[in-house]
Design an enzyme around this catalytic site. Structure first.
Site, PDB file in Angstrom:
ATOM      1  N   GLU A  49       0.761  -1.209  -0.010  1.00  0.00           N
ATOM      2  CA  GLU A  49      -0.310  -0.147   0.194  1.00  0.00           C
ATOM      3  C   GLU A  49       1.117   1.769  -0.023  1.00  0.00           C
ATOM      4  OE1 GLU A  49      -0.757  -2.528   1.805  1.00  0.00           O
ATOM      5  OE2 GLU A  49      -2.191  -3.314   1.621  1.00  0.00           O
ATOM      6  N   PHE A 111     -12.157  -7.498  13.640  1.00  0.00           N
ATOM      7  CA  PHE A 111     -10.625  -7.460  12.667  1.00  0.00           C
ATOM      8  C   PHE A 111     -10.139  -6.515  12.073  1.00  0.00           C
ATOM      9  CE2 PHE A 111      -9.914 -10.117   8.538  1.00  0.00           C
ATOM     10  CZ  PHE A 111      -8.589 -11.263   9.053  1.00  0.00           C
ATOM     11  N   GLN A 112      -8.754  -6.283  11.848  1.00  0.00           N
ATOM     12  CA  GLN A 112      -8.565  -5.507  10.545  1.00  0.00           C
ATOM     13  C   GLN A 112      -8.946  -4.730  11.245  1.00  0.00           C
ATOM     14  OE1 GLN A 112      -8.521  -7.312   6.853  1.00  0.00           O
ATOM     15  NE2 GLN A 112      -6.405  -7.823   7.247  1.00  0.00           N
ATOM     16  N   LYS A 161     -17.886  -0.934   5.167  1.00  0.00           N
ATOM     17  CA  LYS A 161     -17.886  -1.737   4.612  1.00  0.00           C
ATOM     18  C   LYS A 161     -19.221  -2.125   4.294  1.00  0.00           C
ATOM     19  CE  LYS A 161     -17.286  -6.950   2.728  1.00  0.00           C
ATOM     20  NZ  LYS A 161     -16.820  -7.945   3.333  1.00  0.00           N
ATOM     21  N   MET A 469      24.731   9.022   3.607  1.00  0.00           N
ATOM     22  CA  MET A 469      23.992   9.880   4.339  1.00  0.00           C
ATOM     23  C   MET A 469      24.151  10.184   5.485  1.00  0.00           C
ATOM     24  SD  MET A 469      23.791  13.301   3.569  1.00  0.00           S
ATOM     25  CE  MET A 469      22.814  13.859   2.282  1.00  0.00           C
TER      26      MET A 469
HETATM   27  C1  LIG Z   1      12.459   5.362   5.924  1.00  0.00           C
HETATM   28  C2  LIG Z   1      13.693   6.631   6.178  1.00  0.00           C
HETATM   29  N1  LIG Z   1      14.226   5.659   7.225  1.00  0.00           N
HETATM   30  C3  LIG Z   1      15.037   6.473   7.116  1.00  0.00           C
HETATM   31  C4  LIG Z   1      15.467   7.524   7.201  1.00  0.00           C
HETATM   32  C5  LIG Z   1      16.521   8.293   7.501  1.00  0.00           C
HETATM   33  N2  LIG Z   1      17.772   8.442   6.383  1.00  0.00           N
HETATM   34  C6  LIG Z   1      18.106   9.211   5.682  1.00  0.00           C
HETATM   35  S1  LIG Z   1      19.196   9.443   3.948  1.00  0.00           S
HETATM   36  C7  LIG Z   1      19.463   7.723   4.779  1.00  0.00           C
HETATM   37  C8  LIG Z   1      19.892   6.955   4.173  1.00  0.00           C
HETATM   38  C9  LIG Z   1      20.162   6.475   2.809  1.00  0.00           C
HETATM   39  O1  LIG Z   1      20.898   5.655   2.235  1.00  0.00           O
HETATM   40  P1  LIG Z   1      20.843   5.134   0.591  1.00  0.00           P
HETATM   41  O2  LIG Z   1      19.462   5.049  -0.011  1.00  0.00           O
HETATM   42  O3  LIG Z   1      21.895   4.226  -0.240  1.00  0.00           O
HETATM   43  O4  LIG Z   1      21.460   6.891  -0.110  1.00  0.00           O
HETATM   44  P2  LIG Z   1      22.889   7.462  -0.037  1.00  0.00           P
HETATM   45  O5  LIG Z   1      22.692   8.395   0.580  1.00  0.00           O
HETATM   46  O6  LIG Z   1      24.055   6.067   0.115  1.00  0.00           O
HETATM   47  O7  LIG Z   1      22.783   7.917  -1.300  1.00  0.00           O
HETATM   48  C10 LIG Z   1      19.112   7.276   5.808  1.00  0.00           C
HETATM   49  C11 LIG Z   1      18.848   5.732   6.979  1.00  0.00           C
HETATM   50  C12 LIG Z   1      15.708   8.093   6.184  1.00  0.00           C
HETATM   51  N3  LIG Z   1      15.277   8.961   5.616  1.00  0.00           N
HETATM   52  N4  LIG Z   1      13.944   7.527   6.096  1.00  0.00           N
END
Ligand SMILES: Cc1ncc(C[n+]2csc(CCOP(=O)(O)OP(=O)(O)O)c2C)c(N)n1
Ligand SMILES: [Mg+2]
Length: 573
Positions: A49, A111-112, A161, A469
């Site tokens: 979803e 349920f759900q 529903k 990052m």
């Molecule tokens: C759903 C979610 N969980 C955690 C984060 C925190 N977060 C921001 S950037 C990042 C790293 C992303 O890694 P990647 O997709 O490999 O991108 P890169 O920075 O290596 O290009 C994280 C964990 C987020 N923004 N969104």
């Protein structure tokens, strides 16, 4: 005409001109699926979803129309939550329809059952629990109206529903009147005059524009206004494409990863003309140090955003396009030649840059090549992290609605389903999801959606083996302790890895095999010399393609302003 509630919902979608719905079925929403199946509205079955809601969001951002998604009650509905929050933060018009348990079972822990109205109240623009089948036509009409007018946003309709099988009269209203909701501003001529007085008298003005310019289709007006007045422009991440990225007046993005020219301009200017931007902390840096010498004009549709983060001297509330048209009528070029020259010099002397002639692929180079080889005409979606910032820096967006990225919430996993939504809207355009190896795994199952719907989405994974990052922040602010940011970390790895290039590959998963498993095309690129060929192959392939670029693992995004600093306190790298 008399018909069941679920059929009314489908008929209302037709009346609203909806062409496509993204969704996933389940018990309480089955009547809806049964009717949409008989109607000529395209229904795209996603694999989660969250994929459906991001796809609806990508469709909405790419087209400017309302995106629609649908899910069942309980876990189906809660799986929408991240996507609804994403759309809410970025003011994206979507209508989300959820199944609900029958009215007399609500509150019984049936349920759900999940109280999705309660759960999403802070992250929707509005929501409806439909208690009576007779209300469906009005609610549908209102939902679309609220989603797309004023400051757009997500509207949720929770459909029990028993209501969806109950029979009632279907007459679709022509008009909407909602007490307490009137997004139209009648007269802002005085406010515009006050704003234009400030523009006329400014010696060092800067235009700071955001996603609201794109939402209100005001890019042409913004461009005309900047060119007529000669005032340089900076954009937020959400604003990219609102003003041509190749225009000489464009200073680049501002903020945490803004350009030197943009951040200095804002810090030195005596007037900020903010249009459709909300002074988000990623744009302003430390608010007390933001634009210390400037008066601020703020054009925005949402009165609640005026002086919310930064005190505004001249607010103009209303639609950015209409207001810019008025401003254009009286705009004259102020005598700011030396200021403009100063900023153009800063821009010339501080370009975005990275080390070239490297034996490993630089992630920035990949984005730059995607820009060049698509002639800048692609729709780009992004994941979140370094990949997102490089996509913002090295592709120059000349058109609105071509850069689709989760700005406010920063949702990893947004890019692939958003690319699916954009490609459904524009089957003949080149669409790239510029992805990270971490983010792509959050919604990788939507590869099946792309492949089975014959969507030639291209996924360019900048594979650095890291939550890049996070690793960058650990390098800069946590003494290089790469705690749980290495995606290649195995049980056998030392707790503190000081040698990231030894023994890490092969990465998990093998993205080429993964592409193959889904029936997509997978290409791994390890050599800078192969980057162009691979991108061209993806562009010309009618298939869904994963391009996996093994990039320099410890590349950082620069410029960077540390959290809490003023945006002129820039680390260049
Ligand atoms: C759903 C979610 N969980 C955690 C984060 C925190 N977060 C921001 S950037 C990042 C790293 C992303 O890694 P990647 O997709 O490999 O991108 P890169 O920075 O290596 O290009 C994280 C964990 C987020 N923004 N969104
Ligand atoms: Mg990564």
């Amino acid at each position: 005409m008399r018909m069941p509630g679920a059929k009314m919902v489908v008929k209302a979608l037709k009346k609203e001109g909806v062409e496509v719905v993204f969704g996933y079925p389940g018990g309480t929403i089955m009547p809806f699926f049964d009717f949409i199946h008989r109607e000529d509205i395209r229904m795209i079955l996603t694999r989660h979803e969250q994929g459906a809601v991001h796809a609806a969001d990508g469709y909405a951002r790419a087209t400017g129309r309302v995106g629609v998604c649908v899910a069942t009650s309980g876990p189906g509905a809660t799986n929408l939550v991240t996507g609804i929050a994403t759309a809410n933060m970025d003011s994206v018009p979507i209508v989300a329809i959820t199944g609900q348990v029958p009215v007399d079972m609500i509150g019984n822990d049936s349920f759900q059952e999940a109280d999705i109205i309660g759960i999403t109240r802070p992250i929707t623009k509005h929501s409806y629990l439909v208690r009576d089948v007779a209300d469906i036509p009005r609610i549908m009409k209102e939902a679309f109206h609220i989603a797309r007018t004023g400051r757009p946003g997500p509207v949720l309709i929770d459909l029990p529903k028993d209501v969806s099988v109950a029979v009632g009269d279907f007459t679709y209203p022509e008009q909407v009147s909602i007490r307490g909701y009137s997004p139209v501003v009648n007269d802002n001529s005085q406010a515009i005059r006050r704003a234009m007085d400030l523009v006329r008298n400014a010696k060092k003005p800067v235009i700071y524009a955001g996603g609201g310019v794109i939402t209100s289709e005001a890019s042409a007006e913004l461009t005309a206004f900047a060119r007529k007045t000669g005032i340089p422009v900076t954009l937020t991440l959400m604003g990219l494409g609102a003003f041509p990225g190749t225009d000489p007046l464009f200073l680049g993005m501002l903020g945490m990863h803004g350009t030197v020219a943009a951040n200095q301009a804002v810090s030195e200017c005596d007037l900020i003309v903010a249009i459709g931007a909300r002074f988000d902390d990623r744009a302003t840096g430390r608010v007390s140090k933001f634009a210390p010498k400037a008066k601020i004009v703020h054009v925005d549709i949402d009165p609640a955003s005026i002086s919310k983060n930064v005190l505004v001297d001249a607010p103009v509330i209303g639609d950015a396009q209409e207001i810019l048209q008025e401003m254009l009528k009286v705009a004259e070029p102020p005598p700011i030649d030396s200021w403009r020259e100063e900023l153009m010099g800063l821009k010339r002397d501080n370009p975005l840059t990275y080390a070239r002639d490297c034996p490993v692929i630089k992630p920035q180079y990949v984005v730059q090549k995607i820009y060049e080889l698509t002639g800048g005409e692609a729709i780009i979606t992004t994941e979140v992290g370094q990949n997102q910032m490089w996509a913002a820096h090295y592709f120059r967006y000349d058109h609105p609605r071509t850069f689709l990225s989760s700005g406010g919430l920063g949702t990893m996993g947004y890019g692939l389903p958003a690319a699916i939504g954009a490609q459904v809207a524009f089957p003949d355009r080149v669409v790239f999801d510029i992805a990270g190896d971490g983010s792509i795994q959050m919604k990788i199952q939507e590869l099946a959606t792309a492949v089975l719907n014959e969507l030639p989405v291209n996924i360019a994974i900048l594979n650095n083996g890291y939550l890049g990052m996070v690793r960058q922040w650990q390098e800069l602010f946590f003494d290089k302790a790469y705690a749980f940011s290495c995606l290649g970390q195995r049980r056998s790895c030392p707790r503190q890895c000081n040698n990231p290039d030894e023994g890490c590959p092969p990465y998990v998963p093998d993205f080429v095999k993964l592409a193959d498993a889904y029936g997509a095309m997978g290409i791994r690129v390890e050599d800078p010399g192969d980057v162009e060929g691979a991108i061209l192959e993806a562009i010309h392939s009618p298939k869904t393609v994963i391009l996996e670029f093994l990039v320099a693992r410890e590349e950082n995004v620069y410029p960077m302003v540390p959290a809490g600093a003023g945006i002129n306190e820039i680390m260049i790298g």
